[in-house]
Design a protein around this motif. Structure first.
Motif, PDB file in Angstrom:
ATOM      1  N   THR A 122       0.864  -1.182   0.000  1.00 17.85           N
ATOM      2  CA  THR A 122       0.000   0.000   0.000  1.00 17.85           C
ATOM      3  C   THR A 122       0.899   1.230   0.000  1.00 17.85           C
ATOM      4  OG1 THR A 122      -1.708  -1.159   1.240  1.00 17.85           O
ATOM      5  CG2 THR A 122      -1.747   1.248   1.344  1.00 17.85           C
ATOM      6  N   HIS A 172      -2.484   5.160  -2.520  1.00 15.96           N
ATOM      7  CA  HIS A 172      -3.652   4.286  -2.315  1.00 15.96           C
ATOM      8  C   HIS A 172      -4.527   4.851  -1.191  1.00 15.96           C
ATOM      9  CE1 HIS A 172      -0.951   0.955  -4.021  1.00 15.96           C
ATOM     10  NE2 HIS A 172      -1.963   1.057  -4.860  1.00 15.96           N
ATOM     11  N   GLY A 205      -6.334   2.534   2.727  1.00 18.95           N
ATOM     12  CA  GLY A 205      -5.891   2.287   1.348  1.00 18.95           C
ATOM     13  C   GLY A 205      -6.063   0.837   0.908  1.00 18.95           C
ATOM     14  N   PRO A 255      -8.142   0.359  -2.724  1.00 23.39           N
ATOM     15  CA  PRO A 255      -7.307   0.725  -3.880  1.00 23.39           C
ATOM     16  C   PRO A 255      -6.097  -0.202  -4.065  1.00 23.39           C
ATOM     17  CG  PRO A 255      -8.006   2.693  -2.715  1.00 23.39           C
ATOM     18  CD  PRO A 255      -8.447   1.519  -1.875  1.00 23.39           C
ATOM     19  N   THR A 256      -5.496  -0.692  -2.976  1.00 27.40           N
ATOM     20  CA  THR A 256      -4.346  -1.599  -3.155  1.00 27.40           C
ATOM     21  C   THR A 256      -4.800  -2.883  -3.846  1.00 27.40           C
ATOM     22  OG1 THR A 256      -3.442  -0.744  -1.090  1.00 27.40           O
ATOM     23  CG2 THR A 256      -2.374  -2.693  -1.992  1.00 27.40           C
ATOM     24  N   ASN A 278       0.203  -3.034  -9.544  1.00 29.67           N
ATOM     25  CA  ASN A 278       0.762  -2.763  -8.213  1.00 29.67           C
ATOM     26  C   ASN A 278       2.191  -3.288  -8.044  1.00 29.67           C
ATOM     27  OD1 ASN A 278      -0.249  -1.272  -5.992  1.00 29.67           O
ATOM     28  ND2 ASN A 278       0.032  -3.090  -4.750  1.00 29.67           N
ATOM     29  N   ALA A 334      -3.027   6.868 -10.534  1.00 27.62           N
ATOM     30  CA  ALA A 334      -3.695   7.305  -9.290  1.00 27.62           C
ATOM     31  C   ALA A 334      -4.025   8.791  -9.366  1.00 27.62           C
ATOM     32  CB  ALA A 334      -2.800   7.024  -8.079  1.00 27.62           C
TER      33      ALA A 334
END
Ligand code: GDP
Ligand code: IMO
Ligand code: MG
Length: 403
Positions: free
Chosen positions: A107, A111, A131, A134-135, A144, A168
């Motif tokens: 993360t 995130h 976060g 989003p991670t 990622n 992002a």
């Protein structure tokens, strides 16, 4: 030898950490297999409180090693803060005791910024803003960075990170309707470098270990928060099912054993979403106060309600639970009226003034437990009667955890 799993049966915060710590006395490993720092697991020993987030709850026993599985997500800044706190409490957090799988997804601050931006908008779910969503989204979108990536290919990882950051920023721009220029955080890589010795690069870390060392699989979150089987969309972003232990650690599935499902004598929920038995009255406030029902991660007041047996039975069946653990029976002590939802109806149960009568459970509490067992069809092995590790009553013989 088969290895036990500990699972939450409600909306999290059932006391999984306490049970893990209790079992960890005899374990060689405690393994986390889902979630990240959205978890907050509280351990009380001799009046001292320890809260674990990403670090597994085997931390209090020097001989017990701790593993953060591949399907977990890990926030290096939060991990540093947490391990610093554990160290300050006198715990040994050296790399021979804590390992993270090299495939665990990281993360980043962006995130968290994404999680916060979404929570500010109309689609907010009441997340922990750590976060987590989003991670996992970036992971599934193949954008990622993982724990071991920097040590395998630093140049390539930095390039991929630039792309992720640009993406992002674009998402935040779209959500907020104004420019976003989050930057790569240099400290972040420095912090990851600090954790090099904590990374396990093994493909199947427990394939041989599970033959001879005692492992304990510590679930985070709970079945009603499971991304596939919970109250979607008011759920977390990972699976909290026991089978996830095999995928998430990874752990050899033929070596998974008893499944301990933990639930509270009543219910709590943090964040938005349905809650059929919620108490929005003085009783709810009293239970919240007596039970210190404030999030271990965010400090938010937890919503409180009566036990929903229909939901419990559903989750026991979903999770193929072999043993039940009911915590917080002491918090309902002295309540004149205790209710429970069964077959869609609220029924009243006899209250209890004390949890124990001599060396036995008090009769009304025992009747409450029998009512649950009869409906759900699984025996309640342990009953929590207080916060401390020792405050656990063995209602049915616990037996060998590793048989
Ligand atoms: P987890 O996320 O499932 O590990 O649970 P949390 O630690 O977030 O929340 C459970 C809370 O209940 C913690 O504050 C524990 O100390 C507390 N707790 C667990 N079992 C009992 C019990 O039997 N009685 C009382 N009074 N507190 C308990
Ligand atoms: P432990 O392991 C209680 C809840 C959040 C929110 C939803 C989504 O301590 O039982 P997230 O940050 O995961 O995207 O938030 O899930 N939630 C928890 N509630 N205990 C937890 O973990 C939780 N982890 C997530 O409050 O409603
Ligand atoms: Mg918790």
């Amino acid at each position: 030898m088969k290895h036990p799993i500990i699972i939450g049966l409600q909306y999290g915060d059932e006391g999984k950490g306490k049970i893990t710590d209790y079992f960890a006395q005899k374990a060689d490993w405690v393994i986390r297999f889902n979630g990240g720092s959205n978890a907050g697991h509280t351990l009380w020993v001799d009046g001292k409180k320890i809260v674990t987030h990403s670090v597994p709850s085997g931390i209090l026993f020097p001989k017990c090693k701790n593993f953060i599985g591949a399907a977990c997500v890990l926030d290096p800044l939060g991990f540093k803060k947490e391990t610093d706190e554990h160290k300050a409490s006198g715990l040994d957090i050296s790399p021979h005791r804590i390992k993270s799988d090299y495939r665990t997804h990281l993360t980043f601050p962006f995130h968290k910024a994404l999680d916060e931006s979404r929570e500010l908008g109309s689609g907010g779910l009441g997340t922990t803003k750590k976060g987590i969503g989003p991670t996992y989204s970036f992971k599934v979108d193949r954008r990622n960075i993982r724990m071991g990536d920097l040590f395998i290919d630093e140049k390539g990882t930095r390039e991929r990170l630039k792309d992720s950051l640009a993406y992002a920023n674009a998402l935040i721009r779209e959500m907020k309707g104004k420019e976003s220029s989050l930057k790569e955080n240099e400290d972040f890589f420095e912090i990851i470098s600090l954790f090099k010795d904590y990374v396990s690069f093994e493909a199947a870390p427990f394939y041989r270990v599970a033959q001879k060392e005692k492992c304990l699989l510590e679930g985070a979150q709970a079945l009603s928060l499971d991304i596939d089987h919970g109250t979607y969309p008011f759920v977390t972003s990972s699976n909290a099912m026991p089978a996830m232990a095999s995928v998430g650690a990874p752990f050899p599935h033929s070596k998974l054993g008893r499944v301990f499902g933990v639930f509270k004598a009543y219910m709590t929920r943090v964040g938005s979403g349905p809650f059929a038995t919620e108490l929005k009255n003085e009783t709810g406030e009293r239970i919240r106060k007596n039970g210190s029902e404030f999030g271990a991660t965010t400090g938010r007041p937890r919503r409180v309600g009566w036990l929903d047996l229909d939901e419990l039975k559903n989750n026991v069946e979903l999770g193929d639970i072999s043993d039940l653990v009911m915590t917080k029976s002491d918090i309902l002590s002295g309540e004149e009226k205790i209710c429970i939802k069964r077959q869609g109806e609220i029924i009243e149960c006899e209250g209890w003034s004390e949890t124990l009568s001599g060396d036995k459970l008090s009769k009304p509490l025992d009747r409450y437990l029998s009512l649950i067992e009869d409906y759900v069809g699984v025996k309640i092995t342990l009953v929590g009667t207080g916060t401390d590790r020792k405050s656990l009553f063995e209602r049915n013989t616990l037996g060998d955890l590793w048989s």
